[in-house]
Design an enzyme around this catalytic site. Structure first.
Site, PDB file in Angstrom:
ATOM      1  N   TYR A   1       0.352  -1.184   0.543  1.00 47.71           N
ATOM      2  CA  TYR A   1       0.112   0.383  -0.123  1.00 47.71           C
ATOM      3  C   TYR A   1       0.619   1.009   0.347  1.00 47.71           C
ATOM      4  O   TYR A   1       1.870   1.404   0.320  1.00 47.71           O
ATOM      5  CB  TYR A   1      -0.758   0.136   1.175  1.00 47.71           C
TER       6      TYR A   1
ATOM      7  N   GLU B   1      -3.262   7.621  -4.230  1.00 42.77           N
ATOM      8  CA  GLU B   1      -3.433   5.632  -3.504  1.00 42.77           C
ATOM      9  C   GLU B   1      -3.244   4.927  -4.146  1.00 42.77           C
ATOM     10  O   GLU B   1      -3.714   4.953  -5.098  1.00 42.77           O
ATOM     11  CB  GLU B   1      -4.722   6.402  -2.578  1.00 42.77           C
TER      12      GLU B   1
END
Ligand code: GDP
Ligand code: MN
Length: 405
Positions: A125, A213
């Protein structure tokens, strides 16, 4: 402003960020052509078909009409049109869309980057966002890629790595290396991750974004680091200097009332409640929403008409609030500082007459310059509008109309 995954990936690629390659398609036939082209360009023979909506959770989300997931794998070329067909034109419901879901009009046909037989693809991530409290950008990274990051933050906060970047200095090489090390990488994969993070930061900075993101960032068994997903949030206030990015806006993804409000320069945010409100000034708007709650209602919206409100802005605001079918009452709360209360009152009366068929009760609270003259204009208009001078009075009137609604 949010953009689609396929657009975000193009933007990132332009700054040297490695991405999972893909081609956008609007029909099953175009999806097949896209897959053929990907096969020719990348050699892939497996394809991922991904619904393009401005919300995450697509992989686990379902298309209501066909029960297909929002992200599916096709292991043969001739499966592509059928699988694309099960997504296109459907309504995708994910944990981020709300139960009503979002219509899908485009799919991204992408190369499968989790190579068949690859026993160790690893998902990470990575995000970059503005830390307003610190006045810095922050890179957040985690080895728990592919998962809901909110859940990681709640259950295992130690698994989230943070590195703050002073925007005046920019990302330093040691900072990118620090993040890559903290992710447990070494050798070639570490080098690739450092390159990835540096290119990503460059893209974030150059596009004046407020949030990136990338979940997941993929490490393949041959140590490539790629963006498999991309959520890019551009700062609206900087769009004037990024005409090309501003053109990526997809109005069909936005609330139609918010789009209309934007055209009249009104600051409107749609909410779920039953009392519409129109206020001048954001702070007063927040206080008004609190007051609506205290009097037993729920605000239907946030609407700041700005300091220089006049009859035209009031009318535009009225029209927008009235289009919301949940609205049972409207509260107008204006402080006459720059604008005089009698002018606002006349504006309300004019707007009311011009719109005509208004069925919900309206309470107008005017305070400040010429407040009494304003109240008089409202009271003598003969319309279904009542005036209040104090906040308490306004709250009581809201309570009363809700009781009768
Ligand atoms: P999101 O669910 O909206 O966040 O969409 P993502 O783009 O993150 O995709 C969801 C999931 O699909 C990812 O977490 C991956 O597990 C899977 N996925 C995406 N690309 C590929 C691929 O190329 N091959 C395979 N096998 N799975 C993929
Ligand atoms: Mn994702």
């Amino acid at each position: 402003m949010n953009i689609h995954e396929y657009q975000a990936k193009e933007v990132l690629k332009g700054y040297g960020v490695k991405i999972q390659e893909g081609i956008v398609a609007e029909t099953p036939e175009a999806a097949l052509e896209a897959a053929k082209q990907l096969n020719a360009e990348t050699g892939t023979s497996w394809y991922v078909i991904k619904a393009q909506i401005h919300a995450g959770g697509r992989g686990k989300g379902k298309i209501q009409q066909t029960d297909s997931n929002g992200v599916v794998l096709a292991k043969k070329l001739d499966e592509v049109p059928e699988k694309a067909k099960n997504i296109l034109g459907g309504t995708l419901v994910t944990h981020q869309t709300g139960p009503e879901g979002k219509n899908v009009s485009k799919v991204l046909v992408a190369q499968d980057v989790y190579y068949p037989g690859d026993s160790e693809p690893k998902e990470y991530y990575l995000s970059i966002l503005l830390d307003r409290a610190k006045g810095c950008n922050v890179i957040m990274a985690s080895t728990e890629g592919g998962m809901d990051i909110e859940e990681v933050a709640e259950k295992t906060p130690e698994k989230i790595i943070k590195e703050w970047i002073d925007p005046k200095v920019g990302l330093q090489g040691f900072q990118a290396r620090k993040v890559a090390f903290a992710l447990g990488l070494s050798g070639n994969a570490l080098k690739e991750m450092v390159k990835f993070i540096s290119a990503l930061y460059k893209a974030y900075d150059a596009t004046d974004s407020s949030q990136f993101e990338i979940n997941p960032v993929l490490k393949t068994s041959d140590d490539q680091i790629l963006a498999v997903d991309a959520k890019v949030n551009l700062d609206d206030n900087a769009l004037y200097r990024h005409r090309d990015l501003a053109e990526l806006r997809d109005l069909s993804e936005e609330d139609p009332l918010e789009v209309e409000a934007g055209k009249s320069d009104l600051n409107y945010v749609k909410l779920d409640g039953n009392v519409g409100c129109m206020v001048n000034g954001a702070g007063l708007a927040m206080a008004t929403m609190d007051m609506i709650k205290l009097s037993g209602g729920e605000p239907a919206n946030f609407l700041d008409v700005g300091g220089g409100a006049n009859a035209t802005t009031v009318e535009a605001g009225f029209r927008i609030i009235l289009k919301d079918p949940n609205v049972k009452a409207i509260l107008i709360n204006v402080f006459g500082g720059i604008v005089r209360c009698d002018r606002i009152a006349s504006g309300v009366v004019e707007a009311y007459k011009s719109i005509g068929d208004i069925r919900v009760p309206i309470i107008v609270r005017l305070q400040g310059t010429n407040a009494e003259e304003g109240a008089k204009i409202i009271d003598e208009s003969g319309l279904k509008v009542s005036s209040a001078i104090t906040l308490k009075e306004a709250a009581e009137k809201v309570q009363e109309v809700l009781k009768n609604a």
